[in-house]
Structures are given as structure tokens and as C-alpha cells.
Design an enzyme around this catalytic site. Sequence first.
Site, PDB file in Angstrom:
ATOM      1  CG  HIS A 104      -1.664  -1.293   1.807  1.00  0.00           C
ATOM      2  ND1 HIS A 104      -2.486  -1.696   0.399  1.00  0.00           N
ATOM      3  CD2 HIS A 104      -2.042  -1.805   2.370  1.00  0.00           C
ATOM      4  CE1 HIS A 104      -2.934  -2.829   0.415  1.00  0.00           C
ATOM      5  NE2 HIS A 104      -2.933  -4.032   1.975  1.00  0.00           N
ATOM      6  CD  GLU A 139      -4.640  -4.510   4.851  1.00  0.00           C
ATOM      7  OE1 GLU A 139      -5.564  -3.503   3.688  1.00  0.00           O
ATOM      8  OE2 GLU A 139      -4.286  -5.423   4.188  1.00  0.00           O
ATOM      9  CG  HIS A 293       0.771  -7.254   3.021  1.00  0.00           C
ATOM     10  ND1 HIS A 293       0.789  -6.000   2.525  1.00  0.00           N
ATOM     11  CD2 HIS A 293      -0.672  -7.039   2.681  1.00  0.00           C
ATOM     12  CE1 HIS A 293       0.041  -5.092   2.236  1.00  0.00           C
ATOM     13  NE2 HIS A 293      -1.369  -6.518   2.459  1.00  0.00           N
ATOM     14  NE  ARG A 312      -3.791  -5.722  -7.239  1.00  0.00           N
ATOM     15  CZ  ARG A 312      -5.320  -3.998  -6.427  1.00  0.00           C
ATOM     16  NH1 ARG A 312      -4.699  -3.578  -8.270  1.00  0.00           N
ATOM     17  NH2 ARG A 312      -6.165  -4.788  -6.215  1.00  0.00           N
TER      18      ARG A 312
END
Length: 467
Positions: A104, A139, A293, A312
Site C-alpha cells: 500500500h 491496515e 504482504h 501489485r
Amino acid sequence: MPLYRIEAVPKHYAWGSKTRLQAMFHLQPGEQRNARLAEMWFSGHPQSPSPLTLSNGEQHDLLSEIHADPVAMVGEQASQEFGPVMPYLFKIISAEIPLSLQVHPVDFEARAGFNRENDLNIALDAPERSFKDSLAKNEMLVALEPFSASVGFAPLAEQLRLLRAVDHPIARNMVHALTARTFHVGQPPQEYAACDVMMPMSSIAWPDSRRRIFRAFHVAITAPAVEAGSLETALRHTLENLPELGRSQGALYNAIEAAQAFETDASVLCLLMMNPVELAEGESVYIPAGLPHAYIHGTAAEIMTNSDNVLRAGMTVKHKDIANLLHSLNCQPAAPIDPSSSAFAALAIQDLITYRPKISEYMLAYGRVDNASGAWPIAGRLIQRYGELMQKYGPQRLQLPSNGPRVLLCTEGSLQCTTARRCVQLTQGEAVFIPAEDGHVEIGVNTKAGTDSRDSQGSYLFASTPF
């Protein structure tokens, strides 16, 4: 302004499950039943706001209601700090196959990327769009069943041990990148000069070991497609022949599972560089912006800043944005951030667990209501695992926030939610939005259920701001 029924927004992705979320949310045949359902959003995000059912039966979306009366809906403090928006995005996710290897964006990269793509007139819903908003995404994930993931970079010695054991040319190239030292800052080995140009601005202060990790990661995510099955074969051979794997075994298992799903994608070898994470129900991990991750398998609650930004690198059929991902990549080896970390605390008593990373946008609670007096095994296990931490903070701090925007979801059985303005019963898969103006909330057993019924117990997730 009484609490509202809130509907989840379904998201269908290739990695989702055909059964798990459908069962939890009691979807009828024809309602997402035959498609892979990956996420259910309780959302005030502009791209996918959740519907609210008003007292007159009309449906409005959550974001519109917040804009109409931000102080009543999210509270004065949240309005002043974040504006007339929902500060967080709350999801239930279920992965049947591994998700993408992703990062992110950090805050300034998110702002720059969002403005850049706007200037290029790339539609917000375009598949090639990387930045859906201008926010960094931090997150937190709480497992609802056994959940496996790869999070952040493992110690350099562990990376080398695994990669050296894998008989594959890409793995050998990664080992070379991890061991080719830079003797003068700004003068990388010539073969990595083009790679080093893509490092984040912060890399000027990186130690050489972190630069080598960046290069090895870059080798894998930019490698051409490999022969189908070659990665899985090499990884399984390593599993059979590498003695005394210890914690590295989880990294190898994650890479094998990813190689089964993405047979020609060399980026699965990046999982050998990362920390394997295995969570039991109630266990959690926090993932700040910039941390690489990949979620491998399982069902969990996920809460994050109000952002849908995902960059990504591989293991996906979606758009990859390697250049922007590398600009945000955190290459520092470190253990995953769980409740034993000073950056994150989970506190538990008999029937309630709270998860509070040290940010101001959100917290999450996982709780149970039950007529019986027995202790909740999940809370007991977490108290045992994080005993010193629990004792340090003490149960007196375990109170559900009475201000800010809150979402209550019943995950099992049934329960009752009561505020000064309204009382509602919820069953599995049902949820309410509790405005800041409603103040204190009580969550208890369903008083309309018989005392011997399974409906006299239930579990829930409670998302909120931490004030």
C-alpha cells in the site's frame, strides 16, 4: 439520529471463496452464490459506499448521510480531524487462493499518484488505475479462522538460507542480488544500476543490506514468465531435502501454495524472503503502508484507513504497478507487527478483545455475548499468549467507544444492540451503523430468544474510531 441497518457491499475477485462469505451473510441462491466472493465492505469510501436503511424504510448511502450531517454521524472530533468522511473501511475477507503480492502506498506517494492519474484522465474505476484515492492505507487483520499470510521481510540470513536451497535460476539470481555488496553509496554494482534508480527516496539513508533486499525483490517481480510447474517442482524438492526448517517451513509452504495458483509467475519466490504468519482465530497482525504482504488462505476481519489503494507486484490477474510499488517499498527486515509490539496492543477480558494500533483512524473489538458463565476460549488463549501485555494495561480500559462512527456486525448466533434511541436484534451477517450522536451502546444477548436456544449467544465485531 438512531442507529441504522447497514448493508455490506460485495466484492468479487478471483481469489475469493465460493462458500464462506455466502454462508456467513446468508445469501440466497442467485445472490452471489455461484461467484467467488472475496470481500464484504462496510464502507463510506466514495467508490463503494454501503447502503443504510432509514427509519422510514428508504435507503441512502452512508457517505451521503455523513455529508448531510457530519457531526451527528461521525462526531465533532472525527469531523475536525478527518473531515466529513468515514475515517476507516471495514471488511470481511475470505481467500481460497493466495492474493496478490502487494504494497500500500505511503502518504506522499498516494497523494502524488492520485493527482497524477487524475491529470491523465484515468477513470477511477479503470482496471489500469492504481490510486483510487489520495490516502495511505494502514491496515489491520483479525483472523476469524486459521489464516496464513506472508508479511514484511524476514532476517537476511533466513532469506539466503531458503533461496540458496531452491534449485531454480531465478532463485540463484536473487541470491546473487542479496550477496553483491555496494562499497560506495551511489555506486551500485553496474548490473543493478537500473534497478537502484527505482528505489524510494528514503534509500539514500539505507544500509547496504537493505539495498540488496530491494534488488533481490526486484529480480523476482520483473523476471519473465517461467516454465509452468518449474517453480512448484523446485520448491517441493526443497521441502523434501532441506533439514531442520524451523519457522522457515511456513515461508516454503506459502510459496508452494502460491506456485500452484500462479504457475509461471516468479514473484512467488518473494515469499521466501518474507515472514510467514499463521494466525488462529482472534490473533491479529498490523500492516502499515509500504510493507509488502500477501494473504494466502483463510477468513478474517480487515480494517484500514479509508483507502482502496493497492500496488501489485505479482500473483494476480489484475493490473500490476511495479514502479510505484517500489517507490513505497519498506525493505527493513522486521518481525510482523502483532499485539506483542509497542506499535499495537490487544487487550482482553472474559468476553471482549480490543485491537488498537497506534493510529487515530480506527480500532476493532471482537466479542461474545452468552447467557452461560464460562470463559471465552479465544480470549483466554490471547490472555495466555500476551499475558504480560494484558496485565500491564488491565481490563479497566476495555470499553467500547461511545463516540465516533461505529459499525457492529453479528458474526455468529444472535445478539441485541441498544442505544438511548433504539434497540435492535441482529443475527449472523446482519449489521448496524451507530452514529456518534447515539452515544453509549450496549451489546448483549438477544432478549427475544429463549434461554435454552442457541440464539441466546452470539459473537460480534465492533469497528470504531478509538475515541
